[in-house]
Design an enzyme around this catalytic site. Structure first.
Site, mmCIF file in Angstrom:
data_model
loop_
_atom_site.group_PDB
_atom_site.id
_atom_site.type_symbol
_atom_site.label_atom_id
_atom_site.label_comp_id
_atom_site.label_asym_id
_atom_site.label_seq_id
_atom_site.Cartn_x
_atom_site.Cartn_y
_atom_site.Cartn_z
ATOM 1 N N LYS A 1 0.921 -0.995 -0.141
ATOM 2 C CA LYS A 1 0.114 -0.085 -0.060
ATOM 3 C C LYS A 1 0.722 1.244 0.039
ATOM 4 O O LYS A 1 1.378 1.520 1.095
ATOM 5 C CB LYS A 1 -0.916 -0.071 1.180
ATOM 6 C CG LYS A 1 -2.071 1.002 0.882
ATOM 7 C CD LYS A 1 -2.626 1.510 2.214
ATOM 8 C CE LYS A 1 -2.174 2.904 2.650
ATOM 9 N NZ LYS A 1 -1.989 4.035 1.612
ATOM 10 N N GLU B 1 9.144 1.059 11.102
ATOM 11 C CA GLU B 1 10.289 2.309 10.828
ATOM 12 C C GLU B 1 9.743 3.326 10.907
ATOM 13 O O GLU B 1 8.908 3.923 9.793
ATOM 14 C CB GLU B 1 10.892 1.911 9.417
ATOM 15 C CG GLU B 1 11.619 0.626 9.105
ATOM 16 C CD GLU B 1 12.761 0.294 9.790
ATOM 17 O OE1 GLU B 1 13.183 1.337 10.428
ATOM 18 O OE2 GLU B 1 13.080 -0.935 10.040
ATOM 19 N N CYS C 1 13.658 10.812 7.247
ATOM 20 C CA CYS C 1 13.389 10.326 8.357
ATOM 21 C C CYS C 1 14.698 10.586 9.018
ATOM 22 O O CYS C 1 14.782 10.604 10.338
ATOM 23 C CB CYS C 1 12.851 8.670 8.604
ATOM 24 S SG CYS C 1 13.977 7.891 7.368
ATOM 25 N N GLU D 1 9.387 15.823 15.534
ATOM 26 C CA GLU D 1 10.048 15.752 13.857
ATOM 27 C C GLU D 1 8.952 16.735 13.267
ATOM 28 O O GLU D 1 7.915 16.854 13.374
ATOM 29 C CB GLU D 1 9.736 14.388 13.639
ATOM 30 C CG GLU D 1 10.126 14.182 12.151
ATOM 31 C CD GLU D 1 9.569 12.626 11.647
ATOM 32 O OE1 GLU D 1 8.510 12.285 12.013
ATOM 33 O OE2 GLU D 1 10.720 12.197 11.049
HETATM 34 P P1 NAD Z 1 2.120 8.530 7.637
HETATM 35 O O1 NAD Z 1 2.294 7.841 8.694
HETATM 36 O O2 NAD Z 1 1.130 9.542 7.465
HETATM 37 O O3 NAD Z 1 1.819 7.502 6.319
HETATM 38 C C1 NAD Z 1 2.406 6.278 5.975
HETATM 39 C C2 NAD Z 1 1.606 5.319 5.218
HETATM 40 O O4 NAD Z 1 0.754 4.932 6.307
HETATM 41 C C3 NAD Z 1 0.828 5.736 4.043
HETATM 42 O O5 NAD Z 1 0.942 4.817 3.196
HETATM 43 C C4 NAD Z 1 -0.345 6.030 4.633
HETATM 44 O O6 NAD Z 1 -1.366 5.817 3.742
HETATM 45 C C5 NAD Z 1 -0.592 4.922 5.518
HETATM 46 N N1 NAD Z 1 -1.519 4.863 6.592
HETATM 47 C C6 NAD Z 1 -2.086 6.189 7.088
HETATM 48 N N2 NAD Z 1 -3.062 5.832 8.105
HETATM 49 C C7 NAD Z 1 -3.262 4.596 8.234
HETATM 50 C C8 NAD Z 1 -3.828 3.546 9.152
HETATM 51 N N3 NAD Z 1 -4.698 3.816 9.819
HETATM 52 N N4 NAD Z 1 -3.698 2.306 8.779
HETATM 53 C C9 NAD Z 1 -2.720 1.634 7.817
HETATM 54 N N5 NAD Z 1 -2.035 2.655 7.199
HETATM 55 C C10 NAD Z 1 -1.934 3.936 7.270
HETATM 56 O O7 NAD Z 1 3.605 9.008 6.972
HETATM 57 P P2 NAD Z 1 4.030 9.655 5.909
HETATM 58 O O8 NAD Z 1 3.583 11.335 6.002
HETATM 59 O O9 NAD Z 1 3.781 9.134 4.697
HETATM 60 O O10 NAD Z 1 5.494 9.904 5.996
HETATM 61 C C11 NAD Z 1 6.235 10.542 6.915
HETATM 62 C C12 NAD Z 1 6.793 9.992 8.022
HETATM 63 O O11 NAD Z 1 7.381 8.607 7.835
HETATM 64 C C13 NAD Z 1 7.823 10.800 9.181
HETATM 65 O O12 NAD Z 1 7.280 10.689 10.332
HETATM 66 C C14 NAD Z 1 9.160 9.934 8.867
HETATM 67 O O13 NAD Z 1 9.905 10.139 9.567
HETATM 68 C C15 NAD Z 1 8.570 8.493 8.470
HETATM 69 N N6 NAD Z 1 9.632 7.859 7.763
HETATM 70 C C16 NAD Z 1 10.337 7.041 8.482
HETATM 71 C C17 NAD Z 1 11.368 6.207 7.773
HETATM 72 C C18 NAD Z 1 12.111 5.069 8.512
HETATM 73 O O14 NAD Z 1 12.873 4.275 7.990
HETATM 74 N N7 NAD Z 1 12.127 5.051 9.801
HETATM 75 C C19 NAD Z 1 11.525 6.426 6.476
HETATM 76 C C20 NAD Z 1 10.765 7.516 5.692
HETATM 77 C C21 NAD Z 1 9.643 8.016 6.388
#
Ligand code: NAD
Length: 495
Positions: A175, A250, A284, A385
């Site tokens: 997804k 992650e 991240c 963050e």
């Molecule tokens: P997000 O948590 O808003 O969304 C991530 C994914 O989760 C998307 O595909 C979204 O559609 C899905 N999602 C949203 N609600 C959900 C639910 N209730 N159930 C299941 N899936 C759901 O994050 P974002 O805004 O896309 O990305 C930014 C965040 O990701 C930042 O906090 C960043 O630090 C983190 N990030 C972490 C890493 C790592 O390796 N640790 C890498 C990249 C990004």
């Protein structure tokens, strides 16, 4: 508009009645229309991935046969690299130089690496248990794996997870973020042409809030691998706890870069710019806290601010662009709100802090590289963050103080140390509570090395042997070898 995209389920492209527009964040224009999954497609994808695992050929293929498929995916990405880079740039606002030289080739490389190096870990291992029994450990795929990825490195993070999951023999439901599904749907076309058996790889697009609970709490799913925010990670853990599913998380970060007096100032300044402003700070592992030792603090700030002001903002499609737009207007508003909160707590904006006035950029979601100072470890901006081009600079005196400051937040994803004293740097690395430490470098990821955070940055690893083995389950098989086939338990009740 570039085109129309469908979901990819059970080897078929499926158009749904509900559609969603995909925007180019550089221009604010619609670039594609993508089908959105409903509960019906969510049920279909769960059934397909389960069936492909339980009755399809994929888990039964020999390791060499599976390896062949994985290598063909790598080649397919490389054959389409230029188009994929354009697509990723249009959809994310990531400068074309980054997608061309980093995201796309690295995505292919992970498939190659998993195929060439780790598939053989699946060979069963005989273990000497020093008893009248033989024992072996079978290494099996987990089963159906749901991969949920964010918008900041859509294809790369998906490929890390996918390469590991497929190499281990799982079937996958991927997804993407609903903001950035295009490169992943292009990958689906590549994988379709390669002829992976139906149901092995599926892509479902739609809002996480609508699809998440169905996908993550369903008994047909054996594992979830999630990359994204803490807030959503916690929600997913609740869903997956309903039937105690393996999950790896992650999550976010608030990483610190510790810069000692003895550094080559120019190297430290140039590298620190990259460590926060690459991908507009939407990383991240962004070094969003710079801890600079007292003697060079003023000189560092002077040079850092001067160079940050000269970073070239522009359309992501332009090769000269050094910083593109943020992913969305909503993200930009979020970044602005963090800056306002920091100012209210006493932070001084010493660079940027606003939307650029350049007329050429007015339709995109651009934001100036922003540097804050004069607010300490008690502030929200020190701990939370932002996920944008915003860095806070603080001063420290000694190495112990630097470690204390670096470790004083809830996250533990990564850290940097800049010093010519490599012994001091190695010692400090041992004290830092973060999953990846870069010494005199930044942002280098290797398929050989496990990556993943501590504390609220999550748990579980990506990449490396450890990351690959997350997608594997271990089964111990013990076979009695005692004389006359009478093991010790035979005599336990004295019969
Ligand atoms: P997000 O948590 O808003 O969304 C991530 C994914 O989760 C998307 O595909 C979204 O559609 C899905 N999602 C949203 N609600 C959900 C639910 N209730 N159930 C299941 N899936 C759901 O994050 P974002 O805004 O896309 O990305 C930014 C965040 O990701 C930042 O906090 C960043 O630090 C983190 N990030 C972490 C890493 C790592 O390796 N640790 C890498 C990249 C990004």
């Amino acid at each position: 508009m570039n085109g129309k995209y469908s979901l990819y389920i059970n080897g078929q492209f499926i158009e749904t009645p509900k559609k969603q527009n995909i925007m180019n964040p550089s221009t604010g224009k619609v670039i594609a229309e993508v089908s959105v999954a409903s509960e019906q497609e969510a049920q279909l994808v769960l059934a397909s991935a389960r069936e492909a695992f339980d009755r399809g050929p994929w888990p039964q293929l020999t390791l060499d046969q599976r390896k062949e498929f994985i290598l063909r995916i790598a080649q397919g990405i490389l054959d389409n690299a230029a188009e994929l880079a354009q697509m990723e740039t249009q959809n994310t606002g990531k400068p074309i130089k980054e997608t061309t030289f980093m995201d796309i080739p690295s995505s292919a490389k992970t498939f190659e690496f998993m195929a060439d190096n780790f598939i053989n870990y699946l060979d069963e291992a005989e273990i000497n248990i020093a008893d009248e029994a033989s024992a072996k450990v079978l290494r099996e795929p987990m089963g159906v794996v749901v991969l949920i990825v964010p918008w900041n490195y859509p294809l790369l993070i998906a490929c890390w997870k996918l390469a590991q999951a497929l190499a281990a023999g799982n079937t996958v439901i991927l997804k993407p973020s609903s903001l950035t599904p295009l490169s992943i749907l292009e990958l689906a076309k590549i994988i379709h042409k390669i002829g992976l058996p139906p149901g092995v790889f599926n892509v479902i697009n739609g809002s996480g809030q609508e699809l998440g609970e169905t996908l993550c709490s369903d008994k047909r799913v054996d594992m979830i691998s999630f990359t994204g925010s803490n807030e959503i990670g916690r929600q997913i853990l609740q869903y997956s706890s309903k039937n105690v599913k393996k999950s790896i998380m992650e999550l976010g970060g608030k990483s610190a870069s510790i810069i000692f007096n003895d550094v080559d100032l120019e190297v430290a300044v140039n590298s620190s710019l990259v460590s926060i402003f690459l991908n507009q700070g939407q990383m991240c592992t962004a070094m969003s806290r710079l801890l600079v030792q007292d003697q060079i603090y003023d000189r560092f700030i002077e040079s850092f601010v001067k160079k940050a002001k000269s970073i070239k903002l522009g359309l992501a499609s332009d090769y000269e662009t050094q910083m593109g737009p943020l992913i969305s207007d909503a993200q930009r508003k979020k970044v602005l709100s963090y800056i306002e909160k920091a100012k209210a707590e006493g932070a001084k904006v010493i660079c940027g802090g606003k939307i650029p006035e350049n007329q050429e950029l007015k339709n995109g979601y651009f934001f100036e590289p922003t540097i804050l100072a004069d607010v300490g470890a008690h502030s929200h901006i020190f701990k939370e963050e932002v996920f944008g081009p915003v860095v806070l600079i603080n001063k420290f005196s000694g190495s112990d103080e630097a470690a204390l400051l670096a470790n004083s937040v809830d996250f533990g994803l990564a850290a940097c140390i800049w010093s010519k004293d490599k012994i001091l740097a190695q010692e400090l690395a041992g004290k830092l509570n973060a999953g990846t430490i870069w010494i005199n470098t930044y942002g280098m990821f290797y398929n050989q090395l496990p990556y993943g955070g501590f504390k609220q940055s999550g748990f579980g690893k990506e990449l490396g042997r450890e990351g690959f083995l997350e997608y594997v389950r271990f089964k111990s098989v013990i076979c009695d070898q005692s004389k006359e086939g009478k093991p010790l338990v035979n005599y336990w009740y004295g019969f």
